[in-house]
Design a protein around this motif. Structure first.
Motif, PDB file in Angstrom:
ATOM      1  N   ASP A   1      -5.815   0.418   9.095  1.00 55.22           N
ATOM      2  CA  ASP A   1      -6.770   0.524   7.572  1.00 55.22           C
ATOM      3  C   ASP A   1      -6.856   2.088   7.388  1.00 55.22           C
ATOM      4  O   ASP A   1      -7.032   2.280   6.284  1.00 55.22           O
ATOM      5  CB  ASP A   1      -7.742  -0.559   7.572  1.00 55.22           C
ATOM      6  CG  ASP A   1      -8.793  -0.166   8.650  1.00 55.22           C
ATOM      7  OD1 ASP A   1      -8.200  -0.330   9.933  1.00 55.22           O
ATOM      8  OD2 ASP A   1      -9.923  -0.320   8.381  1.00 55.22           O
TER       9      ASP A   1
ATOM     10  N   SER B   1      -7.959   9.877  -8.854  1.00 51.05           N
ATOM     11  CA  SER B   1      -8.389   9.005  -7.800  1.00 51.05           C
ATOM     12  C   SER B   1      -7.082   8.173  -7.803  1.00 51.05           C
ATOM     13  O   SER B   1      -6.204   8.113  -8.666  1.00 51.05           O
ATOM     14  CB  SER B   1      -9.684   8.135  -8.099  1.00 51.05           C
ATOM     15  OG  SER B   1      -9.436   7.295  -9.310  1.00 51.05           O
ATOM     16  N   ILE B   2      -6.893   7.369  -6.593  1.00 49.57           N
ATOM     17  CA  ILE B   2      -5.628   6.760  -6.411  1.00 49.57           C
ATOM     18  C   ILE B   2      -6.023   5.329  -5.852  1.00 49.57           C
ATOM     19  O   ILE B   2      -7.052   5.211  -4.983  1.00 49.57           O
ATOM     20  CB  ILE B   2      -5.056   7.552  -5.223  1.00 49.57           C
ATOM     21  CG1 ILE B   2      -4.467   8.764  -5.782  1.00 49.57           C
ATOM     22  CG2 ILE B   2      -3.742   6.429  -4.692  1.00 49.57           C
ATOM     23  CD1 ILE B   2      -3.872   9.512  -4.405  1.00 49.57           C
ATOM     24  N   CYS B   3      -5.101   4.442  -6.555  1.00 45.88           N
ATOM     25  CA  CYS B   3      -5.419   2.861  -6.050  1.00 45.88           C
ATOM     26  C   CYS B   3      -3.982   2.327  -5.452  1.00 45.88           C
ATOM     27  O   CYS B   3      -2.825   3.177  -5.954  1.00 45.88           O
ATOM     28  CB  CYS B   3      -5.987   2.059  -7.375  1.00 45.88           C
ATOM     29  SG  CYS B   3      -5.079   2.098  -8.574  1.00 45.88           S
ATOM     30  N   THR B   4      -3.925   1.295  -5.054  1.00 45.37           N
ATOM     31  CA  THR B   4      -2.601   0.713  -4.678  1.00 45.37           C
ATOM     32  C   THR B   4      -2.011   0.349  -5.890  1.00 45.37           C
ATOM     33  O   THR B   4      -2.547  -0.599  -6.854  1.00 45.37           O
ATOM     34  CB  THR B   4      -2.992  -0.658  -3.663  1.00 45.37           C
ATOM     35  OG1 THR B   4      -3.702  -0.182  -2.441  1.00 45.37           O
ATOM     36  CG2 THR B   4      -1.856  -1.263  -3.306  1.00 45.37           C
ATOM     37  N   ALA B   5      -0.525   0.263  -5.696  1.00 46.20           N
ATOM     38  CA  ALA B   5       0.191  -0.137  -6.835  1.00 46.20           C
ATOM     39  C   ALA B   5       1.174  -1.442  -6.571  1.00 46.20           C
ATOM     40  O   ALA B   5       2.247  -1.351  -6.847  1.00 46.20           O
ATOM     41  CB  ALA B   5       0.895   0.827  -7.496  1.00 46.20           C
ATOM     42  N   GLU B   6       0.634  -2.151  -5.538  1.00 46.34           N
ATOM     43  CA  GLU B   6       1.600  -3.229  -4.860  1.00 46.34           C
ATOM     44  C   GLU B   6       2.516  -3.696  -6.040  1.00 46.34           C
ATOM     45  O   GLU B   6       2.110  -4.459  -6.924  1.00 46.34           O
ATOM     46  CB  GLU B   6       0.903  -4.273  -4.366  1.00 46.34           C
ATOM     47  CG  GLU B   6       1.309  -5.298  -3.696  1.00 46.34           C
ATOM     48  CD  GLU B   6       0.704  -6.323  -2.910  1.00 46.34           C
ATOM     49  OE1 GLU B   6       0.627  -7.641  -3.390  1.00 46.34           O
ATOM     50  OE2 GLU B   6      -0.419  -5.884  -2.217  1.00 46.34           O
TER      51      GLU B   6
ATOM     52  N   ARG C   1       0.773  -1.189   0.073  1.00 48.89           N
ATOM     53  CA  ARG C   1       0.089   0.171  -0.125  1.00 48.89           C
ATOM     54  C   ARG C   1       0.819   1.411   0.010  1.00 48.89           C
ATOM     55  O   ARG C   1       0.442   2.507  -0.231  1.00 48.89           O
ATOM     56  CB  ARG C   1      -1.057  -0.050   1.270  1.00 48.89           C
ATOM     57  CG  ARG C   1      -0.222  -0.234   2.558  1.00 48.89           C
ATOM     58  CD  ARG C   1      -1.535  -0.678   3.638  1.00 48.89           C
ATOM     59  NE  ARG C   1      -0.711  -0.952   4.894  1.00 48.89           N
ATOM     60  CZ  ARG C   1      -0.153  -2.320   5.243  1.00 48.89           C
ATOM     61  NH1 ARG C   1      -0.203  -3.112   4.651  1.00 48.89           N
ATOM     62  NH2 ARG C   1       0.188  -2.162   6.486  1.00 48.89           N
TER      63      ARG C   1
ATOM     64  N   LYS D   1       1.541   3.583  -4.902  1.00 49.24           N
ATOM     65  CA  LYS D   1       0.263   4.058  -5.397  1.00 49.24           C
ATOM     66  C   LYS D   1       0.492   4.375  -6.790  1.00 49.24           C
ATOM     67  O   LYS D   1       1.316   4.809  -7.250  1.00 49.24           O
ATOM     68  CB  LYS D   1      -0.084   4.972  -4.619  1.00 49.24           C
ATOM     69  CG  LYS D   1      -0.637   4.706  -3.144  1.00 49.24           C
ATOM     70  CD  LYS D   1      -0.943   5.825  -2.120  1.00 49.24           C
ATOM     71  CE  LYS D   1      -1.352   5.529  -0.771  1.00 49.24           C
ATOM     72  NZ  LYS D   1      -0.020   4.984  -0.020  1.00 49.24           N
ATOM     73  N   ILE D   2      -0.817   4.309  -7.478  1.00 52.64           N
ATOM     74  CA  ILE D   2      -1.090   4.849  -8.756  1.00 52.64           C
ATOM     75  C   ILE D   2      -2.079   5.979  -8.855  1.00 52.64           C
ATOM     76  O   ILE D   2      -3.444   5.871  -8.320  1.00 52.64           O
ATOM     77  CB  ILE D   2      -1.569   3.800  -9.949  1.00 52.64           C
ATOM     78  CG1 ILE D   2      -0.571   2.695  -9.688  1.00 52.64           C
ATOM     79  CG2 ILE D   2      -1.813   4.111 -11.329  1.00 52.64           C
ATOM     80  CD1 ILE D   2      -1.124   1.409 -10.567  1.00 52.64           C
ATOM     81  N   MET D   3      -1.799   7.250  -9.355  1.00 53.64           N
ATOM     82  CA  MET D   3      -3.031   8.114  -9.537  1.00 53.64           C
ATOM     83  C   MET D   3      -3.300   8.140 -10.947  1.00 53.64           C
ATOM     84  O   MET D   3      -2.599   8.339 -11.875  1.00 53.64           O
ATOM     85  CB  MET D   3      -2.102   9.548  -9.451  1.00 53.64           C
ATOM     86  CG  MET D   3      -3.168  10.734  -9.721  1.00 53.64           C
ATOM     87  SD  MET D   3      -2.393  12.509  -9.238  1.00 53.64           S
ATOM     88  CE  MET D   3      -2.269  12.384  -7.460  1.00 53.64           C
ATOM     89  N   LYS D   4      -4.734   7.997 -11.205  1.00 53.67           N
ATOM     90  CA  LYS D   4      -5.451   7.737 -12.426  1.00 53.67           C
ATOM     91  C   LYS D   4      -5.730   9.063 -12.924  1.00 53.67           C
ATOM     92  O   LYS D   4      -5.634  10.019 -12.307  1.00 53.67           O
ATOM     93  CB  LYS D   4      -6.480   6.838 -12.247  1.00 53.67           C
ATOM     94  CG  LYS D   4      -6.271   5.353 -11.750  1.00 53.67           C
ATOM     95  CD  LYS D   4      -7.425   4.303 -11.363  1.00 53.67           C
ATOM     96  CE  LYS D   4      -8.309   4.869 -10.300  1.00 53.67           C
ATOM     97  NZ  LYS D   4      -9.258   3.816  -9.973  1.00 53.67           N
TER      98      LYS D   4
END
Length: 446
Positions: free
Chosen positions: A385, A311-316, A301, A304-307
């Motif tokens: 979390d 919005s941001i998602c995990t880039a594990e 976690r 991360k990826i900024m789309k």
């Protein structure tokens, strides 16, 4: 007539047995398998006790994880579990907010008991002195008096427990400053660049002065600076200057700590947000004393990826611990330790453990000195979390053991790893080198 091969003669005179060497990176010509034996030349396998204690609710609520996760009650059992795993090293944080009662005033009641037991059980602590929070009387990280008072505390700890050699003066300096003063989650709960820079400079200065205080009593101190290995990927055709700057800001804590001059863009950012030229020059005079180890914490976690819609998602594992830490190593040229990792998905934790270990093996194969690895933490945690920002009492199943001190699957996986690799040296032919008790002397780069 066919002539004899030299191999025929060797086998006849010396036998057919394997000629042991050090090709595996294990001690004394062995493969390195077997549980850790505590040798000073060997790789350090560790776990840790989750000990965060920031405040939320504008100082009204103390998130003391040693309380919430039961360590104050089960500390004896926790130390027994460390022994049962076969570990010799423990990242351990004394509750700073409970011990330092005021200028020159300390309550050592709990600390004396647990430190005595750690020593009795022959567990080597990497002693964590400040983990995300401060005593109430010190206020928050905007307080410019923090470096002086904290350095006094660090010296008092080193004087009281002279047998301790490994220290993390301030855990995750960058995360502490960002969560407290930029993201508004903890402590002062501010959300500005100026507050972030103020917190950052105060915390780094506190770490530097604390190290100076420690080495007065332990000139051979080993400083393991645990810092978050982070990266933000931007999935946009046109890259924004904001994300570019963010990926530079994650290096600021170590830049100031290790006297590494940042680039012009970051320098201007610091000057624009309250760092004075005199303060900058003070940081750039040189790195703190002691043997310096760069600890990098990596959780999936963290990356991360900024789309395109922001919005941001995990880039594990896009880069992973290896790639991110290799960039830190190339910048600072410090010995490395993987100081924290876990996952909130207990069924996937064994796989995550092995993936992190393969990252370490790859780093070792590149010739980078990696001193150790830590699964953090020994037990499950509470509310991480939400980064402790909300008091929900949610159990994060990320420990080697649950909060009833029953093993999770990753505990067995870690035992398997320890039995296979527990006596490897820090790097191949490590018998030539070991961690000595010589005083740490700063070297001049050539």
């Amino acid at each position: 007539m066919k002539s004899k091969s030299f191999l025929d003669i060797i086998k006849k005179k010396r036998g057919k047995d394997h000629y042991s060497g050090d090709q595996y990176g294990g001690a004394t010509g062995k493969s390195g398998s077997g549980l850790p034996d505590g040798s000073n030349r060997n790789f350090m396998f560790a776990t840790g006790i989750e000990c965060s204690y920031p405040t939320i609710g504008h100082g009204k609520i103390r998130r003391d994880q040693m309380d919430e996760c039961g360590h104050y009650k089960f500390w004896k059992r926790d130390f027994e579990l460390v022994n049962e795993l076969g570990l010799k090293v423990l990242r351990y944080g004394l509750p700073y907010h409970k011990i330092h009662l005021g200028p020159g005033k300390y309550d050592w009641t709990f600390a004396d008991v647990v430190m005595k037991e750690l020593k009795r059980k022959d567990i080597t602590p990497i002693l964590d002195l400040l983990h995300f929070g401060l005593p109430d009387w010190l206020g928050d990280f905007q307080n410019p008096e923090l470096p002086i008072h904290f350095s006094d505390y660090a010296g008092a700890v080193a004087k009281r427990y002279p047998w301790v050699r490994y220290y993390t003066p301030v855990n995750e300096i960058y995360v502490t400053a960002k969560a407290s003063a930029k993201d508004g989650l903890w402590n002062e709960q501010l959300k500005s660049d100026e507050a972030f820079v103020t917190a950052l400079k105060n915390i780094v200065a506190a770490s530097i002065l604390a190290t100076h205080s420690i080495v007065k009593f332990r000139p051979d101190a080993i400083i393991v600076q645990s810092e978050s290995a982070e990266y933000m990927h931007e999935a946009k055709a046109e890259q924004s200057p904001e994300v570019k700057l963010l990926n530079k800001q994650r290096l600021l804590s170590l830049d100031l700590l290790y006297a590494y001059s940042p680039d012009a863009e970051v320098y201007i950012y610091l000057m624009d947000n309250g760092l004075t030229r005199n303060e900058y020059d003070w940081f750039m005079k040189g790195e703190p004393p002691g043997y310096q180890v760069m600890g990098n914490d990596y959780y999936g976690r963290n990356e991360k990826i900024m789309k395109p819609d922001n919005s941001i998602c995990t880039a594990e594992d896009v880069l992973g611990w290896y790639q991110i830490t290799k960039g830190y190593y190339d910048r600072y040229k410090k010995p490395v330790m993987h100081t924290e990792t876990n996952t909130f998905l207990p069924d996937q934790a064994p796989t995550w453990l092995w993936k992190q270990w393969v990252n370490i093996l790859r780093m070792r194969s590149d010739g980078v000195p990696v001193l150790g690895f830590t699964w953090y933490s020994l037990t499950d945690q509470i509310d991480w979390d939400t980064q402790l920002a909300e008091k929900n009492d949610t159990v994060n199943a990320c420990g080697l053991y649950d909060l009833d001190r029953n093993p999770r699957p990753v505990a067995d996986a870690y035992k398997m790893l320890l039995k296979e690799y527990g006596q490897i040296t820090i790097f191949p032919h490590g018998e030539l080198f070991e961690i000595t008790t010589s005083e740490a002397l700063l070297k001049v780069a050539i």
